[in-house]
Design a protein around this motif. Structure first.
Motif, PDB file in Angstrom:
ATOM      1  N   LYS A  34       0.845  -1.182   0.000  1.00  0.00           N
ATOM      2  CA  LYS A  34       0.000   0.000   0.000  1.00  0.00           C
ATOM      3  C   LYS A  34       0.887   1.240   0.000  1.00  0.00           C
ATOM      4  N   LEU A  35       0.677   2.115  -1.001  1.00  0.00           N
ATOM      5  CA  LEU A  35       1.485   3.327  -1.079  1.00  0.00           C
ATOM      6  C   LEU A  35       0.937   4.354  -0.109  1.00  0.00           C
ATOM      7  N   LYS A  36       1.809   5.174   0.459  1.00  0.00           N
ATOM      8  CA  LYS A  36       1.375   6.238   1.363  1.00  0.00           C
ATOM      9  C   LYS A  36       1.116   7.493   0.536  1.00  0.00           C
ATOM     10  N   LEU A  64      -9.557 -15.304  -1.612  1.00  0.00           N
ATOM     11  CA  LEU A  64     -10.259 -15.357  -0.322  1.00  0.00           C
ATOM     12  C   LEU A  64      -9.698 -14.359   0.688  1.00  0.00           C
ATOM     13  N   THR A  65      -8.500 -13.822   0.432  1.00  0.00           N
ATOM     14  CA  THR A  65      -7.890 -12.876   1.379  1.00  0.00           C
ATOM     15  C   THR A  65      -8.079 -11.416   0.963  1.00  0.00           C
ATOM     16  N   GLY A  66      -8.735 -11.172  -0.198  1.00  0.00           N
ATOM     17  CA  GLY A  66      -8.922  -9.793  -0.644  1.00  0.00           C
ATOM     18  C   GLY A  66      -7.848  -9.321  -1.610  1.00  0.00           C
ATOM     19  N   ARG A  67      -7.032 -10.261  -2.105  1.00  0.00           N
ATOM     20  CA  ARG A  67      -6.009  -9.909  -3.094  1.00  0.00           C
ATOM     21  C   ARG A  67      -6.661  -9.868  -4.476  1.00  0.00           C
ATOM     22  N   ILE A  68      -6.435  -8.796  -5.225  1.00  0.00           N
ATOM     23  CA  ILE A  68      -7.125  -8.593  -6.503  1.00  0.00           C
ATOM     24  C   ILE A  68      -6.642  -9.600  -7.564  1.00  0.00           C
ATOM     25  N   THR A  69      -7.623 -10.287  -8.193  1.00  0.00           N
ATOM     26  CA  THR A  69      -7.290 -11.259  -9.252  1.00  0.00           C
ATOM     27  C   THR A  69      -7.832 -10.805 -10.612  1.00  0.00           C
ATOM     28  N   TYR A  70      -8.712  -9.800 -10.594  1.00  0.00           N
ATOM     29  CA  TYR A  70      -9.259  -9.254 -11.851  1.00  0.00           C
ATOM     30  C   TYR A  70      -9.689  -7.805 -11.591  1.00  0.00           C
ATOM     31  N   ALA A  71      -9.415  -6.937 -12.558  1.00  0.00           N
ATOM     32  CA  ALA A  71      -9.872  -5.543 -12.474  1.00  0.00           C
ATOM     33  C   ALA A  71     -10.303  -5.110 -13.869  1.00  0.00           C
ATOM     34  N   ASN A  72     -11.477  -4.480 -13.996  1.00  0.00           N
ATOM     35  CA  ASN A  72     -11.889  -4.052 -15.336  1.00  0.00           C
ATOM     36  C   ASN A  72     -11.316  -2.663 -15.659  1.00  0.00           C
ATOM     37  N   ARG A  73     -11.560  -2.227 -16.881  1.00  0.00           N
ATOM     38  CA  ARG A  73     -10.955  -0.962 -17.346  1.00  0.00           C
ATOM     39  C   ARG A  73     -11.455   0.234 -16.555  1.00  0.00           C
ATOM     40  N   LEU A 117      -2.459  -3.440  -9.942  1.00  0.00           N
ATOM     41  CA  LEU A 117      -3.609  -3.945  -9.177  1.00  0.00           C
ATOM     42  C   LEU A 117      -3.552  -5.451  -8.952  1.00  0.00           C
ATOM     43  N   LEU A 118      -3.182  -6.212  -9.988  1.00  0.00           N
ATOM     44  CA  LEU A 118      -3.256  -7.670  -9.871  1.00  0.00           C
ATOM     45  C   LEU A 118      -2.272  -8.186  -8.818  1.00  0.00           C
ATOM     46  N   GLY A 119      -2.787  -9.016  -7.917  1.00  0.00           N
ATOM     47  CA  GLY A 119      -1.943  -9.569  -6.852  1.00  0.00           C
ATOM     48  C   GLY A 119      -1.825  -8.673  -5.636  1.00  0.00           C
ATOM     49  N   THR A 120      -2.469  -7.495  -5.713  1.00  0.00           N
ATOM     50  CA  THR A 120      -2.379  -6.522  -4.621  1.00  0.00           C
ATOM     51  C   THR A 120      -3.639  -6.578  -3.758  1.00  0.00           C
ATOM     52  N   GLN A 121      -3.491  -6.342  -2.464  1.00  0.00           N
ATOM     53  CA  GLN A 121      -4.665  -6.304  -1.586  1.00  0.00           C
ATOM     54  C   GLN A 121      -5.605  -5.164  -1.996  1.00  0.00           C
ATOM     55  N   HIS A 122      -6.915  -5.397  -1.835  1.00  0.00           N
ATOM     56  CA  HIS A 122      -7.893  -4.398  -2.265  1.00  0.00           C
ATOM     57  C   HIS A 122      -7.803  -3.103  -1.443  1.00  0.00           C
ATOM     58  N   ASN A 123      -7.091  -3.142  -0.335  1.00  0.00           N
ATOM     59  CA  ASN A 123      -6.941  -1.897   0.437  1.00  0.00           C
ATOM     60  C   ASN A 123      -6.029  -0.893  -0.289  1.00  0.00           C
ATOM     61  N   ILE A 124      -5.549  -1.224  -1.481  1.00  0.00           N
ATOM     62  CA  ILE A 124      -4.772  -0.262  -2.293  1.00  0.00           C
ATOM     63  C   ILE A 124      -5.617   0.991  -2.570  1.00  0.00           C
ATOM     64  N   VAL A 125      -6.962   0.863  -2.587  1.00  0.00           N
ATOM     65  CA  VAL A 125      -7.819   2.041  -2.822  1.00  0.00           C
ATOM     66  C   VAL A 125      -8.498   2.510  -1.522  1.00  0.00           C
ATOM     67  N   PHE A 168     -23.781  -5.390   0.685  1.00  0.00           N
ATOM     68  CA  PHE A 168     -24.102  -4.133   0.015  1.00  0.00           C
ATOM     69  C   PHE A 168     -23.561  -2.988   0.869  1.00  0.00           C
ATOM     70  N   GLY A 169     -23.005  -1.976   0.240  1.00  0.00           N
ATOM     71  CA  GLY A 169     -22.545  -0.839   1.038  1.00  0.00           C
ATOM     72  C   GLY A 169     -22.106   0.320   0.165  1.00  0.00           C
ATOM     73  N   TYR A 170     -21.861   1.442   0.830  1.00  0.00           N
ATOM     74  CA  TYR A 170     -21.324   2.622   0.159  1.00  0.00           C
ATOM     75  C   TYR A 170     -19.886   2.791   0.617  1.00  0.00           C
ATOM     76  N   VAL A 171     -18.992   2.998  -0.349  1.00  0.00           N
ATOM     77  CA  VAL A 171     -17.569   3.078  -0.005  1.00  0.00           C
ATOM     78  C   VAL A 171     -16.938   4.318  -0.655  1.00  0.00           C
ATOM     79  N   LYS A 172     -16.132   5.015   0.157  1.00  0.00           N
ATOM     80  CA  LYS A 172     -15.312   6.115  -0.374  1.00  0.00           C
ATOM     81  C   LYS A 172     -13.921   5.546  -0.618  1.00  0.00           C
ATOM     82  N   ASN A 173     -13.468   5.612  -1.837  1.00  0.00           N
ATOM     83  CA  ASN A 173     -12.166   5.057  -2.201  1.00  0.00           C
ATOM     84  C   ASN A 173     -11.200   6.152  -2.619  1.00  0.00           C
ATOM     85  N   MET A 174      -9.916   5.812  -2.626  1.00  0.00           N
ATOM     86  CA  MET A 174      -8.893   6.797  -2.991  1.00  0.00           C
ATOM     87  C   MET A 174      -8.154   6.351  -4.249  1.00  0.00           C
TER      88      MET A 174
END
Ligand SMILES: Cc1cc2nc3c(=O)[nH]c(=O)nc-3n(C[C@H](O)[C@H](O)[C@H](O)COP(=O)(O)O)c2cc1C
Length: 176
Positions: A2-4, A26-35, A48-56, A80-86
Motif C-alpha cells: 500500500k502506497l502512502k 479469499l484474502t482480498g487480493r485482486i485477481t481481476y480488475a476491469n478498465r 492492481l493484480l496480486g495486490t490487496q484491495h486496500n490499495i484504494v 451491500f454498502g457505500y464506499v469512499k475510495n482513494m
C-alpha cells in the motif's frame, strides 16, 4: 504494497452507466480488475493484480465498515454498502458496492466478486455523516477496539430506526 498517499479534496466520478468490477481471492487480493476500475482509481493492471484491495482504501472510511463487509462474506452472505475510495494520486470517489461469493465450476468458494456503480448523492451524504460518526467513535475507542465499537454504534443507530443494515443500505438506494 500500500502506497502512502496524502488524500486530496478532489472528487472523481464514474461515467454514467460505467461499472467497476473486480475479483479477489479469499484474502482480498485482486485477481481481476476491469478498465473502469483502472481508469477511475488510476492504477495499471500490473499495479492492481496480486495486490490487496486496500490499495484504494481511503482514510475517511471507518474500520468497522470493512469488518462488516468481511463478517458478512465469511457468514456466507452478499454485502451491500457505500464506499469512499482513494485514487493513486489521493483523489476520492464514492461507489455503491455489491460483493458476492465467487465459486469455481465445482461450487468451491475461490474468492469474491464485486460490482460498483455510481451512488446517489443523497445516499452519499447520509453515509458520509455516518462514517464520520463511526470514525469519531473509533478514535475514542482506540485501535484495538475500534471496529467493534463503531459497529456497535452503527447497530444501535439502526435499532432506533427499526431497520437492519441491509434494508437501510437498500432503502438509501430506493430513495433517490
Ligand atoms: C471483493 C472485495 C472488494 C473490496 N473492495 C474494496 C474497495 O473498493 N475499497 C476498500 O477500501 N476496500 C475494499 N475491500 C476490503 C479490503 O479487502 C480491506 O478489508 C479494506 O480496504 C480495509 O483494509 P485495511 O484493513 O488494511 O485498512 C474489498 C474486499 C473484497 C473481498
Amino acid at each position: 504494497m500500500k502506497l502512502k498517499i496524502a488524500p486530496t479534496q478532489r472528487e472523481v466520478f464514474l461515467e454514467p452507466g460505467e461499472v467497476i468490477v473486480s475479483k479477489t481471492d479469499l484474502t482480498g487480493r485482486i485477481t481481476y480488475a476491469n478498465r473502469a476500475f483502472m481508469r477511475l482509481a488510476d492504477f495499471s493492471e500490473p499495479e492492481l493484480l496480486g495486490t490487496q484491495h486496500n490499495i484504494v482504501r481511503h482514510p475517511d472510511m471507518p474500520r468497522g465498515a470493512f469488518k462488516l463487509l468481511w463478517d458478512t462474506l465469511k457468514g456466507g452472505r452478499e454485502f451491500f454498502g457505500y464506499v469512499k475510495n482513494m485514487t493513486s494520486n489521493g483523489d476520492f470517489y464514492w461507489v455503491f458496492v455489491n460483493v458476492t461469493p465467487d465459486c469455481d465450476a465445482n461450487g468451491k468458494l475461490v474468492g469474491y466478486f464485486s460490482v460498483r456503480r455510481i451512488p446517489g448523492r443523497k445516499a452519499v451524504a447520509v453515509m458520509q455523516g455516518i462514517y464520520e460518526e463511526m470514525l469519531a467513535v473509533e478514535k475514542r475507542a482506540g485501535a484495538a477496539n475500534a471496529s467493534a465499537a463503531s459497529i456497535e454504534f452503527l447497530q444501535a443507530k439502526l435499532k432506533t430506526l427499526g431497520i437492519t443494515y441491509e434494508r437501510f443500505i437498500l432503502s438509501l438506494c430506493e430513495q433517490e
